[in-house]
Design a protein around this motif. Sequence first.
Motif, short mmCIF file in Angstrom:
data_model
loop_
_atom_site.label_atom_id
_atom_site.label_comp_id
_atom_site.label_asym_id
_atom_site.label_seq_id
_atom_site.Cartn_x
_atom_site.Cartn_y
_atom_site.Cartn_z
N GLN A 1 5.41 -12.19 6.27
CA GLN A 1 4.47 -11.75 7.31
C GLN A 1 4.79 -10.32 7.74
O GLN A 1 3.90 -9.48 7.86
N ASP A 2 6.08 -10.05 7.97
CA ASP A 2 6.50 -8.68 8.34
C ASP A 2 6.18 -7.68 7.24
O ASP A 2 5.70 -6.58 7.50
N GLY B 1 2.47 -6.99 7.19
CA GLY B 1 2.05 -6.22 8.36
C GLY B 1 2.46 -4.76 8.25
O GLY B 1 1.67 -3.85 8.53
N TYR C 1 -6.17 -11.14 6.55
CA TYR C 1 -6.53 -10.42 7.79
C TYR C 1 -8.04 -10.36 8.02
O TYR C 1 -8.53 -9.39 8.60
N PHE D 1 -2.04 -5.74 13.05
CA PHE D 1 -1.28 -6.16 11.87
C PHE D 1 0.19 -6.43 12.20
O PHE D 1 0.97 -6.76 11.32
N VAL D 2 0.55 -6.26 13.47
CA VAL D 2 1.95 -6.50 13.85
C VAL D 2 2.21 -8.00 13.84
O VAL D 2 1.45 -8.77 14.41
#
Length: 419
Positions: free
Chosen positions: A346-347, A350, A381, A418-419
Amino acid sequence: MNTSIYLHIPFCTHRCAYCDFNTYAGQEDSIPAYVDALLHEINFIKQQTTQLSNHLTTQTIFFGGGTPSLLSGPQIGSILDALRGAFTFSPDLEVTLEANPGTTSLEKLQHYRAAGINRLSFGVQSANSEELHMLERAHDFFDVIQSVKWARQAGFDNLNLDLIYALPEQTLATWQSSVRRVVDLGPEHISAYALTLEHGTPFGRWTAKGLLPVSDADLAADMYEWLSEFLESHGFVQYEISNWAKLKDESGKMKAEENSSFSFHPSSFACRHNLQYWRGLPYLGLGAGAHGYAGGMRYSNVLRIKTYIERLASDQSSVTSDQSPVSSLQFPLTPAVVNQHRQSEQDEMGEFMMTGLRLTQEGVSDKVFESRFGNKILDVYEKSVEKLFEQGLLEWTGEHLHLTRRGRLLGNQVFMHFV
Ligand code: SF4
């Protein structure tokens, strides 16, 4: 593995009032020991990668700071020699050094050029003497003119000039005057960042107490928009939110006028080192406080100069790790590393979106995103992209998602999604 290399040089003659970088004034006596420690760190990587038969190739090297131009020509030369022994240099290697006007001389720049530096980045910030004084910069604009002249005489054909806007009390007129004077110097590249008031700096404290006015957001937007139009009308092409470059002609020289699309143009003066960051590609960070990224891991070195030197001298390491450093990172963590962590997917996604969307024309390629993460951008997204699309902040060009012109002004609002 292909990587880029960042070397942090944390020395400054004076601490500017707005600066929160990992840099120290009054410790120049430690420069020789620091250079030795950097050589140890490079040698450590060389020994480990030789054992692993994992030779690393590099396409870009960046001396950042701090003030790297406080190092002498021979000191920079010894670091580049050590890197040459530890890495395979690509034939079109870009080697940038950040320099402060007022810390250079023709002789020093000639040494740098002979050692292999082929791109200089000068911290100009403003051409207005009152603004330079307020920022507590140690140079005046005449130092900038001299530095550019010496750089050209020394054979540099790739110069960046850095500017800062949205300063307290700055007017549109003083900003326009600074930009015009900087463009007059004929750089191949210009960076312009809005001043950020960092907590813990004198500027941060003075504005919090109401002693220094905060720049008006609308005025800052006017400055940015005027800058974009002015630079584009003078042959620069914007390729990142805060960066503009000229294009090269077929012989590698600068084109006089060029308004064609910059997208993916292989022959430009865009900073290839920074493109590596924005494209989410690996880089090694060497020196006190440097950060690195590879194989889905991020790591950082110890901040303080003295501790960095001691760690490299005694080979001590207290890395917090859940992985075998060598096998997981494809390169060795050196004794200077104090933190490392594996990014979640996920990170990773993002950050890939946030840094990629900074590239105003290239943006994020749906194909590259899919090949890296196994899903298309909209699979992950869809809601965010649709919302930002409706707000006129994002658009598609073919399979590339990028900011609109309006989106460039509101980048932080976009990145939050997107964080
Ligand atoms: S010269 Fe640059 S790195 Fe050094 S204190 Fe000033 S802003 Fe910070």
